[in-house]
Design an enzyme around this catalytic site. Structure first.
Site, short mmCIF file in Angstrom:
data_model
loop_
_atom_site.label_atom_id
_atom_site.label_comp_id
_atom_site.label_asym_id
_atom_site.label_seq_id
_atom_site.Cartn_x
_atom_site.Cartn_y
_atom_site.Cartn_z
N SER A 16 0.82 -1.21 0.00
CA SER A 16 0.00 0.00 0.00
C SER A 16 0.85 1.25 0.00
O SER A 16 0.42 2.29 -0.49
CB SER A 16 -0.87 0.05 1.25
OG SER A 16 -1.98 -0.77 1.11
N ASN A 28 -4.98 5.81 -2.36
CA ASN A 28 -4.48 6.22 -1.05
C ASN A 28 -3.82 7.60 -1.06
O ASN A 28 -3.83 8.29 -0.05
CB ASN A 28 -3.52 5.17 -0.48
CG ASN A 28 -4.27 3.96 0.04
OD1 ASN A 28 -5.46 4.05 0.33
ND2 ASN A 28 -3.60 2.83 0.13
N HIS A 56 -2.31 -3.71 -6.65
CA HIS A 56 -2.81 -3.20 -5.37
C HIS A 56 -4.31 -3.39 -5.25
O HIS A 56 -5.08 -2.70 -5.92
CB HIS A 56 -2.43 -1.71 -5.23
CG HIS A 56 -2.77 -1.14 -3.90
ND1 HIS A 56 -3.45 0.03 -3.73
CD2 HIS A 56 -2.54 -1.62 -2.65
CE1 HIS A 56 -3.62 0.25 -2.43
NE2 HIS A 56 -3.07 -0.72 -1.77
N GLU A 62 -5.51 -1.54 -8.67
CA GLU A 62 -4.54 -0.59 -9.22
C GLU A 62 -3.36 -1.38 -9.76
O GLU A 62 -2.71 -2.11 -9.01
CB GLU A 62 -4.09 0.40 -8.14
CG GLU A 62 -5.16 1.39 -7.76
CD GLU A 62 -4.73 2.38 -6.67
OE1 GLU A 62 -5.22 3.52 -6.69
OE2 GLU A 62 -3.90 2.03 -5.80
P1 NAI Z 1 -1.78 -9.33 7.50
O1 NAI Z 1 -0.96 -9.05 8.70
O2 NAI Z 1 -3.23 -9.65 7.64
O3 NAI Z 1 -1.11 -10.55 6.69
C1 NAI Z 1 0.25 -10.66 6.43
C2 NAI Z 1 0.61 -12.14 6.48
O4 NAI Z 1 1.91 -12.33 5.93
C3 NAI Z 1 0.64 -12.74 7.89
O5 NAI Z 1 -0.26 -13.83 7.95
C4 NAI Z 1 2.09 -13.21 8.08
O6 NAI Z 1 2.19 -14.44 8.79
C5 NAI Z 1 2.56 -13.37 6.63
N1 NAI Z 1 3.98 -13.23 6.43
C6 NAI Z 1 4.81 -12.30 6.96
N2 NAI Z 1 6.06 -12.45 6.48
C7 NAI Z 1 6.02 -13.50 5.60
C8 NAI Z 1 7.00 -14.15 4.78
N3 NAI Z 1 8.26 -13.75 4.77
N4 NAI Z 1 6.59 -15.18 4.02
C9 NAI Z 1 5.30 -15.61 4.04
N5 NAI Z 1 4.35 -15.03 4.81
C10 NAI Z 1 4.70 -13.99 5.57
O7 NAI Z 1 -1.56 -8.08 6.51
P2 NAI Z 1 -2.49 -7.53 5.33
O8 NAI Z 1 -3.39 -6.48 5.86
O9 NAI Z 1 -3.06 -8.68 4.59
O10 NAI Z 1 -1.42 -6.76 4.41
C11 NAI Z 1 -0.50 -7.45 3.59
C12 NAI Z 1 0.05 -6.52 2.52
O11 NAI Z 1 -1.04 -5.97 1.77
C13 NAI Z 1 0.86 -5.32 3.03
O12 NAI Z 1 1.90 -5.07 2.12
C14 NAI Z 1 -0.16 -4.18 3.01
O13 NAI Z 1 0.45 -2.93 2.81
C15 NAI Z 1 -0.97 -4.55 1.77
N6 NAI Z 1 -2.34 -4.02 1.74
C16 NAI Z 1 -3.14 -4.01 2.86
C17 NAI Z 1 -4.43 -3.50 2.79
C18 NAI Z 1 -5.32 -3.50 3.99
O14 NAI Z 1 -6.38 -2.84 3.93
N7 NAI Z 1 -4.99 -4.19 5.07
C19 NAI Z 1 -4.97 -2.93 1.52
C20 NAI Z 1 -4.08 -3.07 0.39
C21 NAI Z 1 -2.82 -3.56 0.53
#
Ligand code: NAI
Length: 304
Positions: free
Chosen positions: A137, A208, A158, A170
């Site tokens: 993001s 964003n 995205h 995106e």
């Molecule tokens: P989240 O914390 O729900 O999920 C992240 C997951 O990645 C966790 O389950 C963790 O165990 C896993 N993880 C961490 N390091 C890892 C690795 N090296 N290998 C494999 N798995 C790994 O986070 P979320 O909210 O899903 O965000 C993930 C990405 O998406 C971030 O880059 C965030 O910026 C982006 N994003 C988030 C949005 C939101 O509204 N939460 C919207 C759009 C993008």
């Protein structure tokens, strides 16, 4: 017989096998929409507990989709759910899961060095044709892809939360993203049911870059005491036609997430006043008032 060996003019086969790395909120949504659209998916996370939870929530979400789409045909609905679920494999080994991928979508923690470590590893093991994409993001696509050799086969995809509901994708072109990669990403986005827009690699892309400063201005307005939280939200819903007010939206997104994005941009662009820190936001986060997920932010919520 003339044969064309030029890779730039070679037609890339459509993406059928997608590996999603990170099985959290976003990754599980991306896996779901991909499987729904007939893609073969491998969902990867470090934690097998996370994967089990993701599979459960994907199953429940697909059930809801089936109820809506196959209202009068419950048998077809069941088939849709079981076939979609069967297309999703899970793994705790990113290297292994990369080997069969046409596309890898990364949705792990928002941390540059962790993303660099992952993509360095993937670059060594993924097939030549595999496209890499990040769902980041707030980080720069060019900076994330700086560690890989395949910079022409790297871009941003995205998605928005909740992924199965939000219709936008995106598609971010990095400085070296090739036309063929861009085209494949756009086609894949459409195939998984999203409306794609294109953006350069700039902070916040389109949504964003507009939304975060807007939310921040609402927080500043409230902080100055110019209007109540309720009135700010009512104003934007009834006066500007937004489905949610900015402070409700901030609580929904998470005040920690808002602060994280703002702080990152402020550090990178200290002269941009729109990205200045907000004392009230910092205070709420320090008090653990992060919004809906903790039961309190600008408003109070019943904890689930
Ligand atoms: P989240 O914390 O729900 O999920 C992240 C997951 O990645 C966790 O389950 C963790 O165990 C896993 N993880 C961490 N390091 C890892 C690795 N090296 N290998 C494999 N798995 C790994 O986070 P979320 O909210 O899903 O965000 C993930 C990405 O998406 C971030 O880059 C965030 O910026 C982006 N994003 C988030 C949005 C939101 O509204 N939460 C919207 C759009 C993008």
């Amino acid at each position: 017989i003339a044969r064309n060996f030029s890779s730039s003019s070679a037609v890339q086969a459509a993406i059928k096998n997608v590996t999603v790395i990170g099985g959290g909120l976003m990754g599980s949504g991306i896996a779901q929409v991909s499987a729904q659209a007939g893609q073969n998916v491998i969902l990867v996370d470090l934690s097998s507990d996370v994967l089990a939870k993701s599979q459960k929530s994907i199953g429940a979400n697909l059930g809801r989709v089936a109820k809506k789409v196959y209202k009068d045909k419950p048998q077809e609905g069941e088939k849709f759910v079981s076939e979609s679920m069967a297309r999703i494999k899970t793994s705790t080994d990113p290297a292994e899961a990369a080997k069969s991928a046409d596309l890898i979508v990364e949705a792990i923690v928002e941390n540059m060095s962790v993303k660099h470590k992952l993509f360095t590893q993937l670059d060594g093991v993924a097939p030549n044709h595999t496209i890499f994409a990040s769902n980041t993001s707030s980080l720069s696509i060019n900076e994330i892809c700086s560690v890989v050799k395949r910079k022409d086969r790297f871009g941003g995809l995205h998605f928005f939360n909740p992924v199965p509901v939000m219709r936008l994708l995106e598609v971010v072109r990095g400085a070296e993203t090739s036309d063929a990669t861009y085209k494949s990403m756009m086609e894949w986005g459409k195939a998984v049911g999203k409306t794609c827009i294109t953006c350069k690699d700039t902070p916040g892309f389109v949504v964003n870059r507009l939304l975060v400063p807007y939310i921040c201005e609402a927080v500043r307005l409230f902080e100055r005491g110019d209007a109540s939280a309720r009135d700010i939200d009512t104003a934007m819903k009834l006066g500007a036609g937004y489905p949610m007010g900015p402070l409700e939206l901030a609580d929904y997104v998470g005040l920690d997430t808002n602060k994280f994005i703002l702080d990152g941009w402020h550090k990178k662009y200290p002269d941009q006043p729109l990205f200045n820190p907000i004392p009230l936001l910092d205070k709420l986060v320090a008090e653990g008032k992060l919004g809906v997920k903790t039961g309190e932010g600008f408003y109070k919520y019943d904890k689930k």
